[in-house]
Write a protein that holds these residues in place. Sequence first.
Motif, PDB file in Angstrom:
ATOM      1  N   UNK A  38     -16.471 136.273  29.324  1.00  0.00           N
ATOM      2  CA  UNK A  38     -18.040 136.197  29.012  1.00  0.00           C
ATOM      3  C   UNK A  38     -18.179 137.295  27.685  1.00  0.00           C
ATOM      4  N   UNK A  39     -17.626 138.313  27.802  1.00  0.00           N
ATOM      5  CA  UNK A  39     -17.868 139.224  26.864  1.00  0.00           C
ATOM      6  C   UNK A  39     -17.487 138.865  25.434  1.00  0.00           C
ATOM      7  N   UNK A  40     -16.126 138.304  25.451  1.00  0.00           N
ATOM      8  CA  UNK A  40     -15.774 137.503  24.094  1.00  0.00           C
ATOM      9  C   UNK A  40     -16.853 136.423  23.617  1.00  0.00           C
ATOM     10  N   UNK A  41     -17.218 135.750  24.630  1.00  0.00           N
ATOM     11  CA  UNK A  41     -18.188 134.666  24.129  1.00  0.00           C
ATOM     12  C   UNK A  41     -19.528 135.243  23.410  1.00  0.00           C
ATOM     13  N   UNK A  42     -19.867 136.602  24.057  1.00  0.00           N
ATOM     14  CA  UNK A  42     -21.190 137.173  23.610  1.00  0.00           C
ATOM     15  C   UNK A  42     -20.937 137.694  22.355  1.00  0.00           C
ATOM     16  N   UNK A  43     -19.695 138.221  21.985  1.00  0.00           N
ATOM     17  CA  UNK A  43     -19.306 139.020  21.133  1.00  0.00           C
ATOM     18  C   UNK A  43     -19.269 137.956  19.786  1.00  0.00           C
ATOM     19  N   UNK A  44     -18.694 136.588  20.124  1.00  0.00           N
ATOM     20  CA  UNK A  44     -18.574 135.564  18.808  1.00  0.00           C
ATOM     21  C   UNK A  44     -19.957 135.254  18.540  1.00  0.00           C
ATOM     22  N   UNK A  45     -20.676 134.880  19.717  1.00  0.00           N
ATOM     23  CA  UNK A  45     -22.069 134.375  19.669  1.00  0.00           C
ATOM     24  C   UNK A  45     -22.747 135.507  18.547  1.00  0.00           C
ATOM     25  N   UNK A  46     -22.660 136.682  18.954  1.00  0.00           N
ATOM     26  CA  UNK A  46     -23.402 137.857  18.071  1.00  0.00           C
ATOM     27  C   UNK A  46     -23.031 137.989  16.698  1.00  0.00           C
ATOM     28  N   UNK A  47     -21.741 137.821  16.556  1.00  0.00           N
ATOM     29  CA  UNK A  47     -21.235 138.107  15.300  1.00  0.00           C
ATOM     30  C   UNK A  47     -21.385 136.699  14.368  1.00  0.00           C
TER      31      UNK A  47
ATOM     32  N   UNK B 212     -25.071 136.932  13.028  1.00  0.00           N
ATOM     33  CA  UNK B 212     -25.078 137.972  12.177  1.00  0.00           C
ATOM     34  C   UNK B 212     -24.386 137.541  10.645  1.00  0.00           C
ATOM     35  N   UNK B 213     -23.548 136.744  10.668  1.00  0.00           N
ATOM     36  CA  UNK B 213     -22.520 136.189   9.698  1.00  0.00           C
ATOM     37  C   UNK B 213     -23.658 135.296   8.893  1.00  0.00           C
ATOM     38  N   UNK B 214     -24.322 134.360   9.816  1.00  0.00           N
ATOM     39  CA  UNK B 214     -25.024 133.555   9.000  1.00  0.00           C
ATOM     40  C   UNK B 214     -26.479 133.799   8.470  1.00  0.00           C
ATOM     41  N   UNK B 215     -26.807 133.595   7.142  1.00  0.00           N
ATOM     42  CA  UNK B 215     -28.032 134.163   6.504  1.00  0.00           C
ATOM     43  C   UNK B 215     -29.194 133.331   7.248  1.00  0.00           C
ATOM     44  N   UNK B 216     -30.138 133.804   7.519  1.00  0.00           N
ATOM     45  CA  UNK B 216     -31.198 133.054   8.226  1.00  0.00           C
ATOM     46  C   UNK B 216     -31.655 131.600   7.653  1.00  0.00           C
ATOM     47  N   UNK B 217     -31.592 131.464   6.463  1.00  0.00           N
ATOM     48  CA  UNK B 217     -31.943 130.095   5.795  1.00  0.00           C
ATOM     49  C   UNK B 217     -30.909 129.040   6.139  1.00  0.00           C
ATOM     50  N   UNK B 218     -29.647 129.615   6.422  1.00  0.00           N
ATOM     51  CA  UNK B 218     -28.736 128.761   6.653  1.00  0.00           C
ATOM     52  C   UNK B 218     -28.355 128.348   8.148  1.00  0.00           C
TER      53      UNK B 218
END
Length: 368
Positions: free
Chosen positions: A321-330, A333-339
């Motif tokens: 679950x923690x790995x999934x949360x990290x992947x989701x958060x990161x 964070x990598x995607x600019x809002x407009x994308x």
Amino acid sequence: MRLGKNPTRPKTRILTAGEDACRLLEHLRGHGPDYLSGPQVQALRQIVLQNYYRDEKGRLRWRTADGGGLPPSSVAIISPYDVQARYARRGQVTRWKGFLVHLTESCADEGTNVITDVATTPATTNDAQALPGIHTRLQRRRLLPAEHLVDGGYTSLVHVAQAASEHQVTVTGPLPGNLTRQHRENQGFGRDDFHIDFDRQQVTCPQGQISKGWHGPYPTSSPTAAPLIVARFTKAQCQPCLVRNQCTTSRDSARNVGFPPRKLLDLQAQARAEQQSPAWQRRYAVRSGIEGTVNEFAHGHGMRQCRYHGHRKAHVQHVLTAIAVNVERLSVGLLPDELSPARPPTAFQNHLDHNGIPRLRSWRAVTS
Ligand code: SF4
């Protein structure tokens, strides 16, 4: 055996189940030791032992707190399906069965906060006991922070000192308050009213008397409590004292003063003074962010429902679950809002929109 909400003759049925279980175990024993060694038979044996006893006439009885006694919650089996799950209580309202998960995340001013450690412990384990393991794993991963913000459950003096000496980590969190009677009732002479001289192993009381005995440090039965030194005053000193009523209620009229060893006492005094300062409170306020993370795990990813049996498998679920949360958060964070692709509305949301019913945004939408 399950009983409905209003079972008929519940005691009889519980005793019948116990007799059946005993008969089954005796039957297995009669077939040889191999039949008793399996995990299911061992679990049944433990459950019978923890729930029944035989009285002086050899009759099977159901255990209660007053009759036969109950096992401590740290060993009491609460489910035949998962014999490692435990029942725990926190405060007046929080109750749960299973395990306890400790989440550690980064909390830098900038950048994405990521989960850096997940610890799973039995539900009855004190929070502070998880700290050494967390710091050892963080050190192995080279993720050890200089300061670790924790809630009051983790701040045992022993573990705070251990984190500083073994890992050079400052554990910041509210230390448990002074629990002495004098402090609670805000009257009389508390420990802080006595002067402690560690070099001479003497304690001076508010009336200027010097203690006649210095004992310890004694280890305590609790793994989170500091060892205790006890300084004793004598009856000859305390009995004639004019302010004795403010000092002791002991039957032999002599005061004992307990305190931890010097290093821990200094640490306690320093931490208690520091946590009153606005700078400390501003720094500590950052910790409250972890409550959102706990909520994210519990309500976004169903962490409060164990999908597997046993401590080790439950831990795997927590780590995944923690790995999934990290992947989701990161990845957010990598995607600019407009994308960031807009999620299309579901059929239910379309239905609400169509009928002009306002719909609440989910926690995901609120945080994005
Ligand atoms: S009761 Fe004993 S320890 Fe307490 S103030 Fe009086 S002399 Fe000192």
